[in-house]
Design a protein around this motif. Structure first.
Motif, mmCIF file in Angstrom:
data_model
loop_
_atom_site.group_PDB
_atom_site.id
_atom_site.type_symbol
_atom_site.label_atom_id
_atom_site.label_comp_id
_atom_site.label_asym_id
_atom_site.label_seq_id
_atom_site.Cartn_x
_atom_site.Cartn_y
_atom_site.Cartn_z
ATOM 1 N N ALA A 62 1.062 -1.526 0.063
ATOM 2 C CA ALA A 62 -0.024 0.021 -0.169
ATOM 3 C C ALA A 62 1.156 1.380 -0.684
ATOM 4 C CB ALA A 62 -1.138 -0.440 1.470
ATOM 5 N N ARG A 63 0.462 1.529 -1.153
ATOM 6 C CA ARG A 63 1.889 2.954 -1.206
ATOM 7 C C ARG A 63 1.586 3.981 -0.220
ATOM 8 N NH1 ARG A 63 0.386 6.423 -4.724
ATOM 9 N NH2 ARG A 63 -0.920 5.446 -6.904
ATOM 10 N N PHE A 64 2.303 5.277 -0.517
ATOM 11 C CA PHE A 64 1.645 6.452 -0.277
ATOM 12 C C PHE A 64 1.801 7.480 -1.378
ATOM 13 C CE2 PHE A 64 2.198 5.378 4.309
ATOM 14 C CZ PHE A 64 1.572 6.157 4.663
ATOM 15 N N PRO A 65 1.455 8.311 -2.367
ATOM 16 C CA PRO A 65 1.629 9.255 -2.963
ATOM 17 C C PRO A 65 3.423 9.867 -2.778
ATOM 18 C CG PRO A 65 0.227 10.374 -1.212
ATOM 19 C CD PRO A 65 0.421 9.151 -0.836
ATOM 20 N N ALA A 66 4.172 10.108 -3.345
ATOM 21 C CA ALA A 66 5.437 10.531 -3.800
ATOM 22 C C ALA A 66 5.163 11.420 -3.008
ATOM 23 C CB ALA A 66 5.745 10.644 -5.409
ATOM 24 N N ALA A 67 6.717 11.803 -1.952
ATOM 25 C CA ALA A 67 7.020 12.659 -1.419
ATOM 26 C C ALA A 67 8.491 13.116 -1.334
ATOM 27 C CB ALA A 67 7.003 12.332 0.282
ATOM 28 N N ARG A 68 9.251 14.995 -1.507
ATOM 29 C CA ARG A 68 10.295 15.114 -1.559
ATOM 30 C C ARG A 68 11.124 15.336 -0.234
ATOM 31 N NH1 ARG A 68 10.917 17.548 -7.164
ATOM 32 N NH2 ARG A 68 11.384 15.138 -7.547
ATOM 33 N N ASP A 69 11.917 14.816 0.549
ATOM 34 C CA ASP A 69 12.345 16.151 1.748
ATOM 35 C C ASP A 69 13.729 16.464 0.724
ATOM 36 O OD1 ASP A 69 14.344 14.151 1.146
ATOM 37 O OD2 ASP A 69 14.887 14.105 3.118
ATOM 38 N N TYR A 70 13.813 17.888 1.561
ATOM 39 C CA TYR A 70 15.247 18.986 1.380
ATOM 40 C C TYR A 70 16.601 18.639 2.168
ATOM 41 C CZ TYR A 70 11.455 20.858 -1.597
ATOM 42 O OH TYR A 70 10.912 20.987 -2.725
ATOM 43 N N LYS A 71 17.698 18.022 2.260
ATOM 44 C CA LYS A 71 18.378 17.719 2.999
ATOM 45 C C LYS A 71 19.176 19.231 3.235
ATOM 46 C CE LYS A 71 18.641 12.634 2.370
ATOM 47 N NZ LYS A 71 17.737 11.698 1.148
ATOM 48 N N PRO A 72 19.784 20.384 2.595
ATOM 49 C CA PRO A 72 20.777 20.696 2.985
ATOM 50 C C PRO A 72 19.850 21.848 4.455
ATOM 51 C CG PRO A 72 21.047 20.286 0.662
ATOM 52 C CD PRO A 72 20.134 19.383 1.042
ATOM 53 N N ILE A 73 21.225 21.797 4.284
ATOM 54 C CA ILE A 73 20.574 23.000 5.788
ATOM 55 C C ILE A 73 19.956 24.799 4.705
ATOM 56 C CG2 ILE A 73 23.157 23.730 5.923
ATOM 57 C CD1 ILE A 73 20.300 23.834 8.993
ATOM 58 N N GLY A 74 20.772 25.239 3.787
ATOM 59 C CA GLY A 74 20.667 26.128 3.097
ATOM 60 C C GLY A 74 19.789 26.172 2.378
ATOM 61 N N GLU A 75 19.230 26.996 1.390
ATOM 62 C CA GLU A 75 18.264 27.537 0.239
ATOM 63 C C GLU A 75 18.922 27.222 -0.604
ATOM 64 O OE1 GLU A 75 16.229 31.319 1.386
ATOM 65 O OE2 GLU A 75 15.280 30.344 3.427
ATOM 66 N N GLY A 76 18.425 26.854 -2.206
ATOM 67 C CA GLY A 76 19.376 26.419 -3.048
ATOM 68 C C GLY A 76 20.006 25.325 -2.799
ATOM 69 N N ASN A 77 19.386 24.342 -1.616
ATOM 70 C CA ASN A 77 20.204 23.635 -2.216
ATOM 71 C C ASN A 77 21.811 23.959 -1.517
ATOM 72 O OD1 ASN A 77 18.344 21.067 -2.162
ATOM 73 N ND2 ASN A 77 17.637 21.101 -3.783
ATOM 74 N N THR A 78 22.163 24.637 -0.779
ATOM 75 C CA THR A 78 23.756 24.513 -0.683
ATOM 76 C C THR A 78 23.621 24.267 0.901
ATOM 77 O OG1 THR A 78 22.397 27.015 0.159
ATOM 78 C CG2 THR A 78 23.514 26.436 -1.993
ATOM 79 N N GLY A 79 24.858 24.675 1.310
ATOM 80 C CA GLY A 79 25.385 23.605 2.875
ATOM 81 C C GLY A 79 25.397 22.839 3.476
ATOM 82 N N PRO A 80 25.853 22.107 4.159
ATOM 83 C CA PRO A 80 26.169 20.702 4.915
ATOM 84 C C PRO A 80 23.960 20.328 4.898
ATOM 85 C CG PRO A 80 26.261 22.220 6.438
ATOM 86 C CD PRO A 80 26.068 22.620 5.153
ATOM 87 N N ASN A 81 24.276 18.960 4.877
ATOM 88 C CA ASN A 81 23.010 17.496 5.848
ATOM 89 C C ASN A 81 22.910 18.099 6.417
ATOM 90 O OD1 ASN A 81 22.632 17.391 2.624
ATOM 91 N ND2 ASN A 81 23.218 15.184 2.342
ATOM 92 N N THR A 82 21.704 17.541 6.629
ATOM 93 C CA THR A 82 20.405 17.789 7.183
ATOM 94 C C THR A 82 19.585 16.539 7.430
ATOM 95 O OG1 THR A 82 18.537 18.542 7.014
ATOM 96 C CG2 THR A 82 19.998 20.466 7.583
#
Ligand code: AMP
Ligand code: GLY
Length: 427
Positions: free
Chosen positions: A207-227
């Motif tokens: 039983a799948r959920f709809p697709a999701a996306r997470d945003y791992k880097p700390i900074g906007e535009g996916n910059t900086g270290p991962n969180t």
């Protein structure tokens, strides 16, 4: 009499699970092992040491629980569900043998190969020379991955040979991740948008959920270290339901069948992190649990009864097919503490929680506790996730930020670009 559920874990994911279970028309009694200042309002907190898997399992029967729902990966890999089942307690989550899909990236690769699941070419190594040879053969960029659990910090995507060598050395020579880095998966570098696809299974039905996306880097535009993740969105407009079904057929079903074939059936949530590369979808990793913060954007959309859904996965007899969710979208925005993803400062007083909740948004607590005089204060890296539903991604996003903006504390960090710039075809 209504059932009793014990949720194990005390972060934003678990708060979302507690709230989803509380919506069950049966009004279950909800206990939480772990917990935080927000969960304390919605569940009875049980002081248990989650590292002590046997201790938790020994206490569960006395608590009269009908179902245990395990949030974090560490107790799963340590065998909490095996211990619970041995004690006669029904548990939602994989056995230790099945949780190896998350606990060992080399094992996950081996299972994917056996099951014919698309993933990047890779070599598993245990010493520096073999690692450097793998980098030379796979070429740059290359992903260097500690085999074991490393709290989201065990992956380096190296664009130069020096970076690759440094990452290999950290794992294999300097033991930066201890035993978790003694084995390293060296994987060809890929590009493309990523999607988190979570599916509940009883070992057979999916039983799948709809697709999701997470945003791992700390900074906007996916910059900086991962969180651990600074926000999430569901659905993902470029992964419509028909494509999500195809991905489940190509990834989740063959892996679940392979685990059954091996005599270690997988029960719980299988979360595939998938990169949509120019050559087609490729699995990056498996998690054997709900994602954090994806869950904070998925569960507010769930229209099925979470108690029935998780119980039928744990007991067998899950209905195959997508879970029922409401139309529209949800966006979760994480508020993190000063210093995160380094050492977070603790004890900053949080204000505006009630005002944010009054907007209709869900305010999920992660790293919070009660300070002096009962004030809610920061107590961890990710402090809160503010999640809102809307008719479209853009609408949900506007509502989530409007609510999040009402919450303040010293040093608050928030990305302003969660779910922005998506081609929003939800409406
Ligand atoms: P993982 O924990 O394996 O999902 O890796 C963490 C992040 O590293 C992923 O979300 C990707 O952004 C990135 N990553 C992992 N493997 C690769 C790869 N083979 N090529 C490019 N990026 C990768
Ligand atoms: N959101 C990524 C994870 O839960 O590991």
């Amino acid at each position: 009499m209504s059932r009793t559920v014990l949720v194990v874990g005390g972060g934003g994911r678990e708060h979302a699970l507690v709230r989803a279970l509380a919506r069950s028309p049966e009004r279950p009694r909800i206990l939480c092992a772990g917990g935080n200042a927000g969960i304390a309002r919605d569940a009875e907190l049980i002081p248990l040491n989650l590292d002590d898997v046997r201790g938790v399992a020994a206490l569960a029967p006395a608590l009269g629980v009908d179902l245990v729902v395990v949030g974090p990966e560490a107790p799963l890999v340590a065998g909490i569900c095996d211990a619970l089942r041995a004690a006669g307690v029904r548990a939602f989550g994989p056995s230790a043998a099945a949780a190896r899909l998350e606990g060992s990236k080399a094992f996950a690769k081996e299972v994917m190969e056996a099951a014919g699941v698309p993933t990047a070419r890779s070599v598993t190594v245990t010493d520096l020379d073999a690692g450097l040879a793998a980098v030379a053969s796979l070429g740059l960029p290359v992903a260097i991955k500690a085999d074991g659990l490393a709290a989201g910090k065990g992956v380096v995507v190296a664009t130069t040979e020096a970076q690759a060598r440094e990452a290999l050395q950290a794992c294999l020579v300097d033991a930066a991740f201890g035993a978790a880095g003694r084995v390293v998966v060296v994987e060809e570098g890929m590009t493309g948008p990523e999607v988190s696809l979570l599916a509940i299974t009883d070992g057979r039905a999916v039983a799948r959920f709809p697709a999701a996306r997470d945003y791992k880097p700390i900074g906007e535009g996916n910059t900086g270290p991962n969180t651990g993740g600074m926000g999430s969105v569901s659905p993902v407009p470029d992964i419509p339901d028909a494509l999500a079904d195809e991905l489940v057929d190509a990834v989740h079903r063959p892996v679940i069948a392979e685990m059954e074939r091996r005599g270690t059936p997988f029960q719980g949530v299988l979360y595939a992190g998938i990169m949509m590369t120019p050559d087609g979808p490729r699995v990056l990793e498996f998690n054997t649990r709900f994602g954090d913060p994806e869950t904070q954007a998925l569960l507010p959309r769930l229209e099925d009864d979470a108690l029935d859904l998780l119980t039928s996965a744990a007991a067998g007899g899950l209905a195959d097919g997508p879970v029922r969710v409401n139309d529209g979208a949800a966006v979760a925005v994480v508020l993190a503490a000063h210093g995160y993803p380094g050492t977070p400062r603790q004890g900053d007083v949080i204000s505006g929680l009630d005002a944010a909740a009054e907007t209709g948004a869900e305010v999920y607590h992660a790293g919070t506790t009660f300070g002096e005089g009962g004030a809610v204060v920061t107590a961890g890296g990710r402090v809160l996730a503010v999640s809102a539903r809307g008719d479209s991604v853009a609408d949900a996003r506007a509502r989530a930020y409007a609510a999040a903006d009402l919450i303040t504390f010293d040093g608050r960090q928030m990305r302003g670009d969660i779910a922005s710039g998506m081609d929003d075809t939800t409406t």
